[in-house]
Design an enzyme around this catalytic site. Structure first.
Site, PDB file in Angstrom:
ATOM      1  N   HIS A 194      13.938   7.912 -17.308  1.00  0.00           N
ATOM      2  CA  HIS A 194      14.486   8.542 -16.424  1.00  0.00           C
ATOM      3  C   HIS A 194      14.114   9.651 -16.326  1.00  0.00           C
ATOM      4  CE1 HIS A 194      16.216   4.466 -14.829  1.00  0.00           C
ATOM      5  NE2 HIS A 194      16.890   4.729 -16.393  1.00  0.00           N
ATOM      6  N   GLU A 206      -8.106  -7.478 -13.609  1.00  0.00           N
ATOM      7  CA  GLU A 206      -7.476  -6.613 -15.411  1.00  0.00           C
ATOM      8  C   GLU A 206      -7.300  -8.369 -16.027  1.00  0.00           C
ATOM      9  OE1 GLU A 206      -3.185  -5.118 -13.593  1.00  0.00           O
ATOM     10  OE2 GLU A 206      -3.557  -6.904 -12.159  1.00  0.00           O
ATOM     11  N   CYS A 258      -7.969   1.802 -10.836  1.00  0.00           N
ATOM     12  CA  CYS A 258      -6.533   2.715 -11.609  1.00  0.00           C
ATOM     13  C   CYS A 258      -5.726   2.764 -12.960  1.00  0.00           C
ATOM     14  CB  CYS A 258      -5.799   2.022 -10.113  1.00  0.00           C
ATOM     15  SG  CYS A 258      -4.621   0.574 -10.274  1.00  0.00           S
TER      16      CYS A 258
HETATM   17  C1  PEP Z   1      -3.372  -1.758 -15.272  1.00  0.00           C
HETATM   18  O1  PEP Z   1      -2.805  -3.034 -15.189  1.00  0.00           O
HETATM   19  O2  PEP Z   1      -4.592  -0.694 -15.389  1.00  0.00           O
HETATM   20  C2  PEP Z   1      -2.767  -1.420 -14.256  1.00  0.00           C
HETATM   21  C3  PEP Z   1      -3.115  -0.243 -13.422  1.00  0.00           C
HETATM   22  O3  PEP Z   1      -1.687  -1.784 -13.465  1.00  0.00           O
HETATM   23  P1  PEP Z   1      -0.559  -1.906 -14.595  1.00  0.00           P
HETATM   24  O4  PEP Z   1      -0.658  -0.927 -15.814  1.00  0.00           O
HETATM   25  O5  PEP Z   1       0.724  -1.108 -13.712  1.00  0.00           O
HETATM   26  O6  PEP Z   1      -0.183  -2.865 -15.195  1.00  0.00           O
HETATM   27 MG    MG Z   2      -1.658  -4.054 -14.992  1.00  0.00          MG
END
Ligand code: PEP
Ligand code: MG
Length: 601
Positions: free
Chosen positions: A198, A440, A511
């Protein structure tokens, strides 16, 4: 004071929030009480011990309730965590177990509390997910509070900080943090905690330098000691010598000049020398972080990880609460887009009502969209909140962990059903949201052409794509050296997805943490990715680097990269071509260290 007491001491911890500060230490000492074991023999004395424990818990409950009711808007998120603490106070694993221990072992309440908590901590610490490992600290915070009430030790005087200080603590609970006047805090230092704690989250959001996980800082540092902290390198210097002070002041000036210089340009579009524009967006986990995306010049939110609103509490948020949270974020960013990813709960990011939490391999279990499709009421509540909030700005919906074509169709049907139900009720909402999916898992890469029929956009989640393609648990420190975004397999997958996206006219984003590292940027540019979404602090650096690149050159380099056999070979090609430029844009700063560590820790 003797020489040894003022000798310079260098400590090394985890740089959790960049920036450098020099100031006086304010020690939050919660661990001063020495707990001893006492045997309690007569039955009435045992009864007294149990009553002492019950009274201490009751007092802890009253204290927490008061802090929650006094929590400012800024700390609503943490009030939720405190509600979890309230529930933990009554948890059978804690409350009943302690009473049982007092009775069976005939011991004092303090010792029973200490014993039960250390057993529970061991269980949590062995969990593979870093988020859950750190939730062991929630148990410790609850136990600290009960212990203080049992021993009569005063509560931490955190409210009363009136001068600008560097806060030094064993750990800071959300309850502690929510009581601090943050404008008085120059920096944070803790013995425990890491990037996802946190304190780390708050420090980064508020751009306060923080070094965490120092282990013994509270034993070494005393009140009013002069200390220097560097939240990028993770260094803490106690009693800095004159030359050290000069060195760090210079470093700070350099850092501030660097941030000011890159921030200046960060509100303009990221356009290459030959005119290719890429949208640079921010990833957020808490609604409060949206301000950081805006201030760093983000072109929108490319990933809003919504699961954090579900994980640190006992009861799921309802539609109204979610709607409020989403609306706050959307309004701040409007008219820029906000990509809301639906709940990506994972088997080991277990939520308290899970009856199916006995998965042996949670990363391959009932995670993300699988969980939502199995729990339509939970999913529908979230979708309705998103559609209602979508009237306040530019919103996109994104589904995580899509493995099969059928999952998108089913999820879209659920979205339609949510919209229909709102329409029937006469509610104000917006049906016209773009719908995309995370790419992913390898099956989504291979069937990207099929997925393209149902998706308005793809967002490549490299954190998971690397984990599932290279068979490397992203949270396992023993395999972190094998976790490599520049593995030829990953680069080929990215190439395939980008080819399909172009052919099918689907917008392409990334992302995962790979997107925020300037070293990878030439490849991402060459692939023609439309949007890159990252930790907000990386936005200015990436924008600056894009302005120095020529897309055409990167495309030529990509051909060479695709011929390489290993990650090391790829890194060498990149380094020869762009290594100097990367060092120049980073200016020696670890601007992305938090993001990178999160991905590989
Ligand atoms: C990813 O898997 O690259 C992603 C952005 O999602 P998370 O990190 O939340 O699993
Ligand atoms: Mg992910």
């Amino acid at each position: 004071m003797s020489d040894t007491e003022t000798r310079e001491i260098i400590l090394q911890g985890i740089g959790a929030s960049p920036g450098i500060c020099v100031g006086k230490a304010y020690l939050v000492d919660k661990e001063g009480v020495n707990i001893v074991r006492r045997y309690v023999v007569p039955d009435d004395a045992l009864q007294t011990e149990k009553n002492r424990f019950r009274t201490a818990v009751k007092k802890a409950r009253e204290e927490l309730t008061e802090i929650i009711s006094e929590s400012s808007k800024e700390f609503r998120e943490h009030a939720n965590i405190l509600e979890t603490h309230l529930v933990l106070l009554k948890d059978k694993m804690l409350y009943d177990k302690i009473i049982e221990n007092i009775e069976q072992d005939k011991i004092n309440a303090e010792w029973a509390l200490k014993k039960v908590v250390s057993n529970l901590q061991a269980v949590f610490k062995n969990m593979s997910d870093p988020y859950f490992r750190e939730r062991a600290s929630d148990i410790v915070h609850v136990a600290d509070r009960i212990m203080r009430n049992l021993t009569g030790a005063g509560a931490v005087n955190i409210k009363g900080i009136t001068k600008r200080v560097i806060l030094v603590a064993g750990d800071l609970s959300p309850a502690d943090t929510s009581q601090i006047q943050l404008e008085n805090i120059m920096g944070f230092i803790t013995d425990r905690g890491g990037i996802t704690s946190h304190t780390g989250i708050i420090a980064r959001t508020l751009e306060i330098p923080a070094v965490l996980g120092l282990e013994h800082a509270t034993h070494v540092i005393r009140n009013d000691d002069i200390i220097v902290i560097d939240g990028s390198s993770g260094e803490v210097i106690v009693h800095p010598a004159e030359e050290t002070l000069v060195k760090f002041v210079k470093r700070r000036l350099k850092y501030e000049a660097f941030r000011a210089a890159i921030l200046k340009g960060s509100h303009f579009p990221a356009k290459t020398v030959d005119g290719v524009t890429v949208s640079i967006m921010g990833n957020i986990e808490l609604p409060e972080e949206v301000v950081s995306v805006r201030d760093n010049g983000g072109d929108g939110i490319g990933l809003y990880r919504t699961e954090f609103q579900y994980m640190s509490r006992s009861v799921f948020p309802d539609e109204y609460e979610l709607f409020d949270k989403y609306r706050d974020v959307i309004e701040v960013m409007s008219p820029k887009p906000v990509t809301i990813r639906t709940l990506d709960i994972n088997g080991d990011k277990a939520i308290s009502d899970r009856r199916d939490a006995d998965e042996e391999n949670p990363a391959l279990g009932l995670r993300g969209i699988r969980y939502c499709l199995k729990n339509p009421e939970v999913f529908k509540t979230q979708l309705r909140a998103i559609l209602r909030a979508a009237t306040f700005g530019n919103v996109r919906v994104m589904f995580p962990m899509i493995c099969c074509f059928g999952e998108i169709s089913e999820a879209k049907q659920m979205l339609k059903a949510a919209a229909d139900s709102l329409e029937k009720e006469g509610a104000k909402f917006n049906r016209e949201v773009e719908v995309g999916i995370m790419i992913e898992v390898p099956s989504a890469v291979i069937t990207a052409d099929l997925m393209a029929e149902e998706a308005d956009f793809f967002s490549i989640g490299t954190n998971d794509l690397i984990q599932y393609s290279l068979a490397i648990d992203r949270g396992n420190k023993y395999t972190s050296h094998l976790y490599h975004p520049l593995h030829p397999a990953i680069i080929r997958m990215l190439k395939h997805v980008s080819d399909v996206a172009k052919e099918k006219n689907v917008k392409l984003s990334m992302c995962g943490e790979m997107a925020g590292d300037p070293f990878n940027l030439p490849i991402l540019l060459a692939l023609g990715i439309d949007e890159l979404s990252m930790n907000p602090q990386s936005i200015p650096v990436i924008k600056r680097m894009i302005r120095s690149l020529k897309a055409e050159d990167t495309r030529i380099l990509l051909k060479e990269i695709l011929r390489q056999k290993t990650s090391a070979d790829i890194m060498e090609v990149l380094n020869n071509a762009y290594g100097d430029l990367v060092s120049e844009v980073l200016n020696g700063q670890m601007a992305i260290s938090a993001a990178r560590q999160r991905a590989i820790n």
